[in-house]
Design a protein around this motif. Structure first.
Motif, PDB file in Angstrom:
ATOM      1  N   ARG A  81      -8.268   9.438  -4.576  1.00 16.36           N
ATOM      2  CA  ARG A  81      -9.267  10.508  -4.663  1.00 16.36           C
ATOM      3  C   ARG A  81      -8.699  11.866  -4.248  1.00 16.36           C
ATOM      4  N   SER A  82      -7.692  11.866  -3.378  1.00 23.23           N
ATOM      5  CA  SER A  82      -7.136  13.134  -2.916  1.00 23.23           C
ATOM      6  C   SER A  82      -6.029  13.659  -3.831  1.00 23.23           C
ATOM      7  N   ALA A  83      -5.436  12.799  -4.652  1.00 20.60           N
ATOM      8  CA  ALA A  83      -4.402  13.241  -5.595  1.00 20.60           C
ATOM      9  C   ALA A  83      -5.091  13.912  -6.783  1.00 20.60           C
ATOM     10  N   PRO A  84      -4.766  15.167  -7.073  1.00 20.37           N
ATOM     11  CA  PRO A  84      -5.455  15.891  -8.155  1.00 20.37           C
ATOM     12  C   PRO A  84      -5.446  15.161  -9.498  1.00 20.37           C
ATOM     13  N   CYS A  85      -4.344  14.512  -9.835  1.00 25.00           N
ATOM     14  CA  CYS A  85      -4.267  13.867 -11.148  1.00 25.00           C
ATOM     15  C   CYS A  85      -4.981  12.518 -11.196  1.00 25.00           C
ATOM     16  N   ASN A  86      -5.377  11.964 -10.050  1.00 21.41           N
ATOM     17  CA  ASN A  86      -6.019  10.645 -10.031  1.00 21.41           C
ATOM     18  C   ASN A  86      -7.417  10.639  -9.447  1.00 21.41           C
ATOM     19  N   LYS A  87      -7.958  11.809  -9.119  1.00 23.82           N
ATOM     20  CA  LYS A  87      -9.256  11.816  -8.452  1.00 23.82           C
ATOM     21  C   LYS A  87     -10.391  11.312  -9.347  1.00 23.82           C
ATOM     22  N   ARG A  88     -10.189  11.321 -10.661  1.00 22.41           N
ATOM     23  CA  ARG A  88     -11.215  10.809 -11.569  1.00 22.41           C
ATOM     24  C   ARG A  88     -10.899   9.410 -12.097  1.00 22.41           C
TER      25      ARG A  88
ATOM     26  N   ALA B 282       0.833  -1.210   0.000  1.00 24.92           N
ATOM     27  CA  ALA B 282       0.000   0.000   0.000  1.00 24.92           C
ATOM     28  C   ALA B 282       0.865   1.257   0.000  1.00 24.92           C
ATOM     29  N   ASP B 283       1.972   1.234   0.724  1.00 22.79           N
ATOM     30  CA  ASP B 283       2.852   2.404   0.775  1.00 22.79           C
ATOM     31  C   ASP B 283       3.400   2.740  -0.616  1.00 22.79           C
ATOM     32  N   ALA B 284       3.832   1.711  -1.350  1.00 23.44           N
ATOM     33  CA  ALA B 284       4.350   1.931  -2.708  1.00 23.44           C
ATOM     34  C   ALA B 284       3.238   2.465  -3.616  1.00 23.44           C
ATOM     35  N   ALA B 285       2.030   1.934  -3.459  1.00 17.48           N
ATOM     36  CA  ALA B 285       0.903   2.384  -4.282  1.00 17.48           C
ATOM     37  C   ALA B 285       0.576   3.852  -4.002  1.00 17.48           C
ATOM     38  N   ILE B 286       0.535   4.225  -2.729  1.00 12.39           N
ATOM     39  CA  ILE B 286       0.224   5.610  -2.361  1.00 12.39           C
ATOM     40  C   ILE B 286       1.292   6.546  -2.897  1.00 12.39           C
ATOM     41  N   GLN B 287       2.532   6.130  -2.833  1.00 11.35           N
ATOM     42  CA  GLN B 287       3.632   6.953  -3.355  1.00 11.35           C
ATOM     43  C   GLN B 287       3.476   7.168  -4.867  1.00 11.35           C
ATOM     44  N   LYS B 288       3.139   6.100  -5.595  1.00 11.05           N
ATOM     45  CA  LYS B 288       2.971   6.228  -7.049  1.00 11.05           C
ATOM     46  C   LYS B 288       1.758   7.081  -7.402  1.00 11.05           C
ATOM     47  N   LEU B 289       0.703   6.983  -6.586  1.00 10.39           N
ATOM     48  CA  LEU B 289      -0.502   7.782  -6.848  1.00 10.39           C
ATOM     49  C   LEU B 289      -0.242   9.277  -6.707  1.00 10.39           C
ATOM     50  N   THR B 290       0.709   9.638  -5.873  1.00 14.18           N
ATOM     51  CA  THR B 290       1.013  11.059  -5.698  1.00 14.18           C
ATOM     52  C   THR B 290       1.942  11.587  -6.782  1.00 14.18           C
ATOM     53  N   ARG B 291       2.578  10.698  -7.528  1.00 14.96           N
ATOM     54  CA  ARG B 291       3.585  11.122  -8.509  1.00 14.96           C
ATOM     55  C   ARG B 291       3.218  10.861  -9.960  1.00 14.96           C
ATOM     56  N   SER B 292       2.281   9.965 -10.201  1.00  9.80           N
ATOM     57  CA  SER B 292       1.941   9.596 -11.581  1.00  9.80           C
ATOM     58  C   SER B 292       0.436   9.599 -11.777  1.00  9.80           C
ATOM     59  N   ARG B 293       0.044   9.683 -13.045  1.00 14.62           N
ATOM     60  CA  ARG B 293      -1.370   9.685 -13.387  1.00 14.62           C
ATOM     61  C   ARG B 293      -1.803   8.290 -13.838  1.00 14.62           C
ATOM     62  N   PHE B 294      -2.954   7.851 -13.337  1.00  8.63           N
ATOM     63  CA  PHE B 294      -3.515   6.551 -13.708  1.00  8.63           C
ATOM     64  C   PHE B 294      -4.976   6.736 -14.071  1.00  8.63           C
ATOM     65  N   GLU B 295      -5.416   6.009 -15.084  1.00  8.25           N
ATOM     66  CA  GLU B 295      -6.829   6.046 -15.448  1.00  8.25           C
ATOM     67  C   GLU B 295      -7.635   5.048 -14.620  1.00  8.25           C
ATOM     68  N   ALA B 296      -6.947   4.060 -14.022  1.00  8.82           N
ATOM     69  CA  ALA B 296      -7.628   3.084 -13.165  1.00  8.82           C
ATOM     70  C   ALA B 296      -6.745   2.746 -11.969  1.00  8.82           C
ATOM     71  N   VAL B 297      -7.400   2.504 -10.843  1.00  5.72           N
ATOM     72  CA  VAL B 297      -6.722   2.043  -9.639  1.00  5.72           C
ATOM     73  C   VAL B 297      -7.425   0.755  -9.231  1.00  5.72           C
ATOM     74  N   ILE B 298      -6.678  -0.354  -9.256  1.00  4.68           N
ATOM     75  CA  ILE B 298      -7.228  -1.676  -8.961  1.00  4.68           C
ATOM     76  C   ILE B 298      -6.639  -2.123  -7.629  1.00  4.68           C
ATOM     77  N   VAL B 299      -7.521  -2.398  -6.662  1.00  3.45           N
ATOM     78  CA  VAL B 299      -7.057  -2.674  -5.305  1.00  3.45           C
ATOM     79  C   VAL B 299      -7.658  -3.976  -4.789  1.00  3.45           C
ATOM     80  N   ASP B 300      -6.775  -4.842  -4.274  1.00  2.86           N
ATOM     81  CA  ASP B 300      -7.209  -6.058  -3.591  1.00  2.86           C
ATOM     82  C   ASP B 300      -7.702  -5.638  -2.207  1.00  2.86           C
ATOM     83  N   CYS B 301      -8.968  -5.896  -1.930  1.00  2.00           N
ATOM     84  CA  CYS B 301      -9.588  -5.442  -0.684  1.00  2.00           C
ATOM     85  C   CYS B 301      -9.513  -6.469   0.435  1.00  2.00           C
ATOM     86  N   THR B 302      -8.575  -7.409   0.341  1.00  2.00           N
ATOM     87  CA  THR B 302      -8.394  -8.387   1.409  1.00  2.00           C
ATOM     88  C   THR B 302      -8.089  -7.666   2.721  1.00  2.00           C
TER      89      THR B 302
END
Length: 162
Positions: free
Chosen positions: A68-75, A35-55
């Protein structure tokens, strides 16, 4: 230019199936095992989809909130991977647009991601736009009189006028 998806999942079987399906749909996958690596990437890069294992519901929630809080990924389109025994409501409470149940089959994943891909393409803008308001004059080759306008935003691919 391919669409980009961030995948947070530690199950190698799921990762293999999703890589195969997303590759066929021309969606690049950035895999994050934590999760830490994912959060770091979300703040630095743009993604059209975020796929998360909810285990791990807490970790999944923090990653989806970060998206949702990262401006480039909130949509970005959010896809939750849940155990077949878990309730559907909890995934949507976390902010998911789509839900995949484990075990994930190639056929079900293709069907889900075809729908998600259409939404991802619609939400994507090829170039970032910057809001800029200034007066401009339009001069036409056809002999029409000069016209005034105001820009509303400017991007690499063009300008919006009003």
């Amino acid at each position: 230019m391919n669409l980009q998806a961030l995948l947070l999942c530690s199950d190698e079987k799921i990762v293999r199936v999703l890589r195969r399906v997303l590759n066929e749909l021309e969606i690049n996958v950035e895999h994050c095992p934590s999760a830490d690596a994912a959060i770091q990437k979300l703040t630095r890069s743009r993604f059209e989809a975020v796929i998360v294992d909810c285990t791990g519901e807490q970790l999944a929630s923090s990653v989806l909130k970060s998206a949702r809080s990262a401006p480039c990924n909130k949509r970005a389109v959010a896809v939750a991977i849940v155990d077949g025994q878990k309730g559907l409501g909890s995934a949507f409470e976390l902010g998911a647009h789509f839900v995949l149940y484990t075990p994930i089959s190639v056929e079900r994943a293709k069907t889900s991601f075809r729908a998600a891909r259409a939404l991802m393409k619609r939400e994507r803008r090829r170039n970032n736009r910057i809001p800029v308001e200034m007066k401009v004059s339009l001069i036409f080759d056809s002999g029409r009189p000069e016209q005034s306008a105001i820009t509303s935003d400017i991007g690499e691919g063009g300008v919006a006028l009003s």
